[in-house]
Enzyme design. Structure first.
Site, PDB file in Angstrom:
ATOM      1  N   GLY A  71      88.906  56.662  77.006  1.00 38.68           N
ATOM      2  CA  GLY A  71      88.120  57.621  77.783  1.00 38.68           C
ATOM      3  C   GLY A  71      88.769  58.083  79.073  1.00 38.68           C
ATOM      4  O   GLY A  71      88.078  58.556  79.978  1.00 38.68           O
TER       5      GLY A  71
ATOM      6  N   LYS B 115      86.578  61.228  58.762  1.00 37.34           N
ATOM      7  CA  LYS B 115      85.482  62.137  59.141  1.00 37.34           C
ATOM      8  C   LYS B 115      84.191  61.339  59.195  1.00 37.34           C
ATOM      9  O   LYS B 115      84.135  60.201  58.727  1.00 37.34           O
ATOM     10  CB  LYS B 115      85.370  63.280  58.129  1.00 37.34           C
ATOM     11  CG  LYS B 115      85.008  62.798  56.733  1.00 37.34           C
ATOM     12  CD  LYS B 115      84.772  63.972  55.783  1.00 37.34           C
ATOM     13  CE  LYS B 115      84.283  63.450  54.437  1.00 37.34           C
ATOM     14  NZ  LYS B 115      83.895  64.496  53.497  1.00 37.34           N
TER      15      LYS B 115
ATOM     16  N   MET C  49      89.078  60.691  66.997  1.00 38.14           N
ATOM     17  CA  MET C  49      90.109  60.514  65.974  1.00 38.14           C
ATOM     18  C   MET C  49      89.638  60.870  64.564  1.00 38.14           C
ATOM     19  O   MET C  49      90.173  60.351  63.584  1.00 38.14           O
ATOM     20  CB  MET C  49      90.632  59.072  66.023  1.00 38.14           C
ATOM     21  CG  MET C  49      91.337  58.764  67.321  1.00 38.14           C
ATOM     22  SD  MET C  49      92.724  59.910  67.602  1.00 38.14           S
ATOM     23  CE  MET C  49      93.280  59.398  69.212  1.00 38.14           C
ATOM     24  N   ARG C  50      88.650  61.743  64.461  1.00 40.44           N
ATOM     25  CA  ARG C  50      88.189  62.193  63.140  1.00 40.44           C
ATOM     26  C   ARG C  50      88.202  63.715  63.074  1.00 40.44           C
ATOM     27  O   ARG C  50      88.155  64.382  64.112  1.00 40.44           O
ATOM     28  CB  ARG C  50      86.764  61.688  62.875  1.00 40.44           C
ATOM     29  CG  ARG C  50      86.702  60.201  62.678  1.00 40.44           C
ATOM     30  CD  ARG C  50      85.268  59.701  62.610  1.00 40.44           C
ATOM     31  NE  ARG C  50      85.275  58.262  62.728  1.00 40.44           N
ATOM     32  CZ  ARG C  50      85.341  57.414  61.703  1.00 40.44           C
ATOM     33  NH1 ARG C  50      85.312  57.878  60.475  1.00 40.44           N
ATOM     34  NH2 ARG C  50      85.399  56.117  61.910  1.00 40.44           N
TER      35      ARG C  50
ATOM     36  N   HIS D 128      95.162  67.465  72.699  1.00 35.43           N
ATOM     37  CA  HIS D 128      96.088  66.839  71.750  1.00 35.43           C
ATOM     38  C   HIS D 128      97.418  66.540  72.452  1.00 35.43           C
ATOM     39  O   HIS D 128      97.943  67.398  73.171  1.00 35.43           O
ATOM     40  CB  HIS D 128      96.318  67.758  70.546  1.00 35.43           C
ATOM     41  CG  HIS D 128      97.217  67.134  69.528  1.00 35.43           C
ATOM     42  ND1 HIS D 128      96.765  66.190  68.622  1.00 35.43           N
ATOM     43  CD2 HIS D 128      98.547  67.276  69.305  1.00 35.43           C
ATOM     44  CE1 HIS D 128      97.791  65.787  67.889  1.00 35.43           C
ATOM     45  NE2 HIS D 128      98.875  66.425  68.279  1.00 35.43           N
TER      46      HIS D 128
HETATM   47  C1  GAR Z   1      94.754  61.332  74.327  1.00 40.37           C
HETATM   48  O1  GAR Z   1      96.132  61.210  74.612  1.00 40.37           O
HETATM   49  C2  GAR Z   1      94.496  62.466  73.359  1.00 40.37           C
HETATM   50  O2  GAR Z   1      95.387  63.519  73.526  1.00 40.37           O
HETATM   51  C3  GAR Z   1      94.699  61.784  72.042  1.00 40.37           C
HETATM   52  O3  GAR Z   1      94.106  60.524  72.213  1.00 40.37           O
HETATM   53  C4  GAR Z   1      94.244  60.115  73.570  1.00 40.37           C
HETATM   54  C5  GAR Z   1      92.882  59.664  74.054  1.00 40.37           C
HETATM   55  O4  GAR Z   1      92.986  59.088  75.308  1.00 40.37           O
HETATM   56  N1  GAR Z   1      94.084  62.511  70.995  1.00 40.37           N
HETATM   57  C6  GAR Z   1      94.612  62.636  69.779  1.00 40.37           C
HETATM   58  O5  GAR Z   1      95.644  62.119  69.446  1.00 40.37           O
HETATM   59  C7  GAR Z   1      93.779  63.473  68.825  1.00 40.37           C
HETATM   60  N2  GAR Z   1      94.562  63.882  67.713  1.00 40.37           N
HETATM   61  P1  GAR Z   1      91.701  58.788  76.208  1.00 40.37           P
HETATM   62  O6  GAR Z   1      90.687  58.045  75.340  1.00 40.37           O
HETATM   63  O7  GAR Z   1      92.227  57.919  77.301  1.00 40.37           O
HETATM   64  O8  GAR Z   1      91.177  60.095  76.709  1.00 40.37           O
END
Ligand code: GAR
Length: 195
Positions: A15, A68, A95-96, A114
């Site tokens: 988060g 999903k 992540m879905r 992303h």
């Molecule tokens: C972030 O780096 C985001 O870009 C990535 O997950 C991380 C979440 O971090 N998202 C993906 O890879 C989606 N395909 P956070 O929970 O600390 O915000």
């Protein structure tokens, strides 16, 4: 000034992007309010972060699929976001894949952050893919969510240099710093009616 945009933030992990949004709001740089935080992962730190800031939050058990939500759960997700009068859905480490119920309820009102310069390196652990491929530049992208994987229209990108001694962890940490600036910036464009 426009009324604050009401955000619904969905995440699966720690988060830090959600924290950056909350801090931008609390710091007066972003005319928005987080209406609800929802996670598909029980005990995800993003949920305790919301609690610590007095923001409504809940865990939505995803059901039997890995990539999903169960269709019935996705309808519950839509209903919850509508109940909290969300006008912009922010995927912050979710992540879905997002499916029809969400896409139909929030057309061009769902954005995702992303950790790559899309269209390069969609999917998981994108920073590691870029490093292993010998790239000199990585970065992050904020884009509209559509039915594809990380394919929606791009709203903004930030380049991050890859340094000679970078590890996957050091590179991801630097990309995340860029995300923490870029995502609140794009949300502020929504709040100002620029998107
Ligand atoms: C972030 O780096 C985001 O870009 C990535 O997950 C991380 C979440 O971090 N998202 C993906 O890879 C989606 N395909 P956070 O929970 O600390 O915000």
């Amino acid at each position: 000034m426009n009324p604050p945009v009401i955000l619904g933030i969905i995440g699966s992990g720690k988060g830090s992007n959600c924290r950056a949004i909350i801090e931008a709001i609390e710091g007066g740089q972003l005319n928005a309010r987080v209406g609800i935080v929802i996670s598909d992962v029980e005990n995800a730190p993003i949920l305790s972060l919301a609690v610590a800031h007095g923001i409504p939050s809940f865990h939505l058990p995803p059901g039997k699929f890995k990539t999903k939500l169960d269709p019935s759960r996705e309808i519950m997700l839509v209903e919850a976001l509508q109940q909290y009068r969300v006008s912009l859905v922010v995927l912050a480490g979710y992540m879905r894949m997002v499916k029809e119920p969400m896409l139909e309820a929030f057309p061009r009102r769902i954005i995702n952050v992303h950790p790559s310069l899309l269209p390069a390196y969609p999917g998981l652990r994108s920073w590691e893919q870029a490093l292993l491929a010998g790239e000199r530049r990585a970065g992050c992208t904020v884009h509209f969510v559509d039915a594809g994987m990380d394919t929606g229209d791009i709203l903004a990108q930030q380049i991050v240099s890859i340094l000679p001694n970078d590890t996957p962890e050091s590179l991801h940490a630097r990309i995340q710093l860029a995300e923490h600036a870029l995502l609140p910036q794009v949300i502020s464009w929504f709040a100002e009616g620029k998107i």
